[in-house]
Design a protein around this motif. Structure first.
Motif, short mmCIF file in Angstrom:
data_model
loop_
_atom_site.label_atom_id
_atom_site.label_comp_id
_atom_site.label_asym_id
_atom_site.label_seq_id
_atom_site.Cartn_x
_atom_site.Cartn_y
_atom_site.Cartn_z
N TYR A 1 0.86 -1.19 0.00
CA TYR A 1 0.00 0.00 0.00
C TYR A 1 0.89 1.23 0.00
O TYR A 1 1.79 1.36 0.84
N LEU B 1 -2.24 -0.04 -4.83
CA LEU B 1 -2.09 -1.38 -4.24
C LEU B 1 -1.33 -2.25 -5.24
O LEU B 1 -1.84 -2.56 -6.33
N ILE C 1 3.27 -1.27 4.03
CA ILE C 1 2.73 0.08 3.91
C ILE C 1 3.90 1.04 3.68
O ILE C 1 4.89 1.02 4.43
N PRO D 1 -3.79 3.55 6.44
CA PRO D 1 -4.78 2.65 7.02
C PRO D 1 -4.31 2.14 8.38
O PRO D 1 -3.12 2.00 8.64
N LEU E 1 -8.84 -3.12 3.98
CA LEU E 1 -8.28 -1.87 4.50
C LEU E 1 -9.20 -1.33 5.60
O LEU E 1 -10.44 -1.37 5.46
N CYS F 1 -4.08 -3.31 7.04
CA CYS F 1 -4.07 -3.70 5.61
C CYS F 1 -3.62 -5.15 5.53
O CYS F 1 -2.51 -5.50 5.97
N CYS G 1 -0.05 -6.40 4.77
CA CYS G 1 0.55 -5.72 3.61
C CYS G 1 1.79 -4.93 4.05
O CYS G 1 2.00 -4.66 5.24
#
Length: 233
Positions: A136, A150, A232, A220, A166, A223, A230
């Protein structure tokens, strides 16, 4: 009476006759020798004649008829016949292989004519991670919205369906997909971005989502992609 018989007057015995006529003995011996010599000569000549074989009859070879297209005179019965064998010149013989080699064909490479048996279609392998990952990253921002990219990377060895979940603070009100094959929906206090198709093994894609907001903040609070966090930033 006397047992001996008196010889007749004038009668002569054989030994006495031979003694008195010596040339008779020589004559008889010479005649015998001559007879033996003649016999021996006749026997030797007969053997000599038998040792020599009789002469063979003359051999006549057959004659060949003259060809109509030949201009040479036909041989007679007295001329010898000579056989002539016709041979072909190596330059006149056709090539044993009439098909051209692949390298001689214009415009065609040898590899296109006869592909190597060792060549195989490439196998697409996943990345070193061996799993599906997401990243992200905010790419644009203003007072009322911001755009986030993304990035999806399928590091596994098979095609995958994917979705990114998210969660934001209360300032984000709505989201929409700007580019990429995905849809976005809300629920459970957050947003879910789903791919419209599978992501092939070893392939990557990027989806851009615009988020509308009130106030500030674009990161976020959570994620995940298929339950995995994820990256970030």
């Amino acid at each position: 009476m006397d047992d001996r018989i008196a010889a007749r007057p004038g009668a002569r015995s054989v030994p006495a006759m031979l003694t008195s006529v010596p040339w008779l003995v020589v004559l008889v011996g010479a005649g015998l020798l001559a007879a033996l010599l003649v016999f021996a000569m006749l026997s030797f000549r007969g053997t000599e004649h038998q040792a020599v074989p009789p002469p063979a009859p003359p051999l006549y070879l057959p004659t060949l008829p003259a060809s109509p297209s030949s201009a040479a005179p036909s041989p007679t019965g007295d001329d010898p016949v000579v056989a002539v064998r016709a041979t072909r010149s190596p330059e006149a013989s056709p090539s044993p292989s009439a098909s051209p080699s692949p390298s001689a064909t214009p415009g065609v490479s040898p590899s296109a004519v006869s592909p190597s048996a060792s060549e195989a279609p490439p196998v697409v392998l996943g990345s070193a991670s061996g799993r599906l990952t997401a990243r992200y990253q905010v790419v644009a921002t203003d007072r009322d919205s911001f755009d986030a990219a993304l990035g999806l990377d399928n590091g596994s060895a098979e095609a995958r369906q994917w979705q990114v979940e998210l969660s934001f603070a209360g300032n984000v009100k709505r989201a929409e997909v700007l580019s990429g094959g995905a849809t976005v929906g809300s629920g459970g206090g957050g947003y879910v971005v789903r791919g419209t198709g599978t992501l092939g093994a070893g392939q990557a894609t990027t989806v851009t989502v615009r988020f509308l907001r009130n106030g500030t903040g674009d990161q976020p609070g959570r994620c995940t992609v298929d339950g995995t966090a994820c990256t970030i930033g």
